[in-house]
Design an enzyme around this catalytic site. Sequence first.
Site, mmCIF file in Angstrom:
data_model
loop_
_atom_site.group_PDB
_atom_site.id
_atom_site.type_symbol
_atom_site.label_atom_id
_atom_site.label_comp_id
_atom_site.label_asym_id
_atom_site.label_seq_id
_atom_site.Cartn_x
_atom_site.Cartn_y
_atom_site.Cartn_z
ATOM 1 N N HIS A 237 40.501 34.974 55.745
ATOM 2 C CA HIS A 237 40.920 35.487 54.282
ATOM 3 C C HIS A 237 42.233 35.466 53.713
ATOM 4 C CE1 HIS A 237 40.261 39.379 51.682
ATOM 5 N NE2 HIS A 237 41.579 39.345 51.955
ATOM 6 N N GLU A 238 43.448 35.589 54.543
ATOM 7 C CA GLU A 238 44.399 35.351 54.085
ATOM 8 C C GLU A 238 44.887 33.698 53.695
ATOM 9 O OE1 GLU A 238 46.514 37.759 53.360
ATOM 10 O OE2 GLU A 238 45.090 39.251 54.222
ATOM 11 N N HIS B 104 43.458 33.103 50.113
ATOM 12 C CA HIS B 104 44.518 33.573 49.054
ATOM 13 C C HIS B 104 45.238 32.252 48.546
ATOM 14 C CE1 HIS B 104 43.342 37.827 48.548
ATOM 15 N NE2 HIS B 104 43.576 38.009 49.644
#
Length: 276
Positions: free
Chosen positions: A148-149, A152
């Site tokens: 998820h990170e 980004h």
Amino acid sequence: MKTSMTRRYAACALAAVTALGGCAAVQTTGSGSVGVERKQYMSGMVSEAALQQEAAQQYSSLINQARAQGALDVNAAQTARVRTIANKLIQQVGAFRPDARNWNWEVHVLNSKEVNAWCMPGGKMAVYAGLIDRIKPTDAELAAVIGHEMAHALREHAREQVSQQMVTNVGLSVLSAVTGVGATADLGSALTNVMFTLPNSRTHETEADRIGVELAARAGYDPRAAVTLWQKMGALGGSSAPPEFLSTHPSAASRSADLTEAAERVMPLYQAAGGR
């Protein structure tokens, strides 16, 4: 006097229009199997290379500070686990953007009780020990967080937000030129604000969820673990407010539904990677 002021307004307006005109619609990543296709608007004032350079400098400072405080990679087994998972995910970034294979990826574990993780532009990551100790994630759940990170960064959400800030600052500069009151912000402070103060939008969070799920599946981690991960995250707050990490994330119900759908879509990728 009136003519002078009129010229001043005109010059400032021209500068603002020029900066705004510098925003271009781009597609930072491929859509992947999860179908992330939203066009993003980036200002010409904020280049990818400049932002990555600033991120690398800030990251180095943060890591040096953590090292000096004895808070860097304290638990060797924990650090090795995080890096093993991160490295498997990094091997899959080409599915969304081939150039990211050449980023100088780096990940450390910070000895903090905070439930948090982040990835700066260019692949500079940190996972907080508090997330591991309090959530007690499985490897697949930890892959969901890290993926998820990473998403980004791949999607350049920070650059998108910094671009919006810089364009806003042009408008403030117009006001400053007229009133004489300063209103400026450099790239470094804008990036710090975006990474550690301002929340991501729900659109950004949803995109990161979907891309993260696909990265995990391609790396051989069960994508369905993303659902249980965020359920654990949401349960941390109990009847009180959830962790700051979740403050702007989609609601639990909508997130669970979206992640379940995304996980089903990438199950063939997971199975092709050896998953069951």
